[in-house]
Design an enzyme around this catalytic site. Sequence first.
Site, PDB file in Angstrom:
ATOM      1  N   CYS A 170       0.985  -1.004   0.088  1.00  0.00           N
ATOM      2  CA  CYS A 170       0.131   0.112   0.197  1.00  0.00           C
ATOM      3  C   CYS A 170       0.771   1.159   0.165  1.00  0.00           C
ATOM      4  CB  CYS A 170      -0.922   0.096   1.262  1.00  0.00           C
ATOM      5  SG  CYS A 170      -1.804   1.415   1.267  1.00  0.00           S
ATOM      6  N   ASP A 172       0.630   3.870   1.802  1.00  0.00           N
ATOM      7  CA  ASP A 172       0.816   4.494   3.086  1.00  0.00           C
ATOM      8  C   ASP A 172       2.291   4.382   3.431  1.00  0.00           C
ATOM      9  OD1 ASP A 172       0.625   4.367   6.004  1.00  0.00           O
ATOM     10  OD2 ASP A 172      -1.432   4.090   5.745  1.00  0.00           O
ATOM     11  N   HIS A 238      -2.332  -3.796   4.895  1.00  0.00           N
ATOM     12  CA  HIS A 238      -2.045  -3.955   6.128  1.00  0.00           C
ATOM     13  C   HIS A 238      -2.907  -3.381   7.101  1.00  0.00           C
ATOM     14  CE1 HIS A 238      -2.339   0.843   6.126  1.00  0.00           C
ATOM     15  NE2 HIS A 238      -2.483   0.643   4.937  1.00  0.00           N
ATOM     16  N   CYS A 249      -6.108   0.501   6.884  1.00  0.00           N
ATOM     17  CA  CYS A 249      -5.841   1.202   5.196  1.00  0.00           C
ATOM     18  C   CYS A 249      -7.247   1.900   5.137  1.00  0.00           C
ATOM     19  CB  CYS A 249      -5.817  -0.244   4.451  1.00  0.00           C
ATOM     20  SG  CYS A 249      -5.718   0.607   2.863  1.00  0.00           S
TER      21      CYS A 249
END
Length: 509
Positions: A170, A172, A238, A249
């Site tokens: 991801c 992130d 995640h 997420c």
Amino acid sequence: MPLRGLAKAKNFTLGPTAPMKTFTENVHSQNNEINNLKKIDKTHNLTNNSQNEKLYKYESQIKSSFDRIVPTLKEIARIQHHEDFINTAQSISKQNLGINLPTHILDKSWVKPLDMRALYAWCAFKQHEKLSDNFFENDPLEGSFGSPNANNFETALLDCGIHLLDITPCSDGRLAHSVAYVMRIPFSAVRRRSHAGALFDIENTVNRWVKTEHKRYRENNPNEAHEDTRYLKIVTYHFSSVDPLHQGCAAHGSDDKLAAKEGSEKLLAFKEAVENSFCCGASVDLMLIGLDTDTDSLKIHLSSSDGKIDLENTISSLDIYNSTINFSKDEAEKEICQIISGNSNKVQLKGLDKFVYKLIVNNISQIDYVKKFHKGSYEDIGHAERFIGVGIGFKEVHLRNLTYFAHLDTVEEGAPDLDVGVKIFTGLNVSQDLPIPIVIRFDYSGKVPGAKERAAKDCYRVNNAISIRYKSLVDKGLLHTCLTIRDRDNIHSAQIIGMSLDQKTKEAH
């Protein structure tokens, strides 16, 4: 850095939220595991302690260089009307940050208040430039192409029946370190491209698979095409064990079941695309991994009997860590083998089982890393990124919560990823009257005529699109951009070709 403390608050969320699935028992179990982890005052016998020390030194050095920006600018702001201000300000900046400040901004301090937003963005961009220079010149993670670590890992990959490893985490920032730290994979030995929710583009990934197979046929690189190895595609979603309702997420509303399900669907669609488009038994291997962003432990999803990814059946590296913490090295290795394959001899492990074994052993070192240097669970459980990275590249970024990634060719196609990043930084920076620093990057191949010029044009094109999409922020000085390019065929750092902070030249009349 602004609002870093908010990342610690359990009720702090910047992404969209959705009703969470009912998994209270699992949450309690995970929290108990973390509490038990904190109580155990010893390291695992499989942990690479010397590597952990090196990695922590690097993480501390880079993050502190960004975190010193605000205190330094506060010190400079207090003296902006003092005599010899410019020289004093430059001296403070050089001593604290190791960079020079733009004189065309400092020069105006006698007629109007110092533009602290512009100086903040400048410092963030220059610290990224220093990071890039250090990364490519000194190889601090010891994972560059041709390094012993990279060569050894690539050999081990082939031994696992894998000729290329392609990972999509991801975007992130809490997963930016997932390759070099969490999985302990040399960065040059893996293809990494982050996307919001780890939802990668299937067509682009098929094209990358084609290029990989073409090199095997034409160049026998990394091995000959007739050898029985596969392209392994991994999706890393995640979740948060500390605050699962809010710190999972954002792209999936903090619903880790949904994140796993959609990651699995992407993987299976990629495999189907390859099998439907090419003959002669063309296929790929798949793996779905969940990353706990609080402990850096992994949940590796197993394959079901029909070749699909089992969303319920996982191997937890944290469970293995806790159950083998008092084992000798040999006993722990045998137990891991037993869990993976049903036999206790690692020599008998084959294919993906051997790769999973390596991942788990590597991740045990990372669990101890978080345990020793972050008390078992990160204090910044939420977002605390320092800048947004937009475009194609960023080989040099491998630190947790340093960068939010928005990999894209155009702002139009990458708008969902970029909008999430801007929303995150609206909470982190804009709420504190500080700007959003965006580094635009396009890597190019120096072997291709005109590629450098096209990469530069791509930077300016994306920069223009960003200035239009977020015009209100740009007009207020709350969003600044830095345009960079890099020749991926050489061990060179990124080159800055422009900034929104560049001095404007007066028009001739």
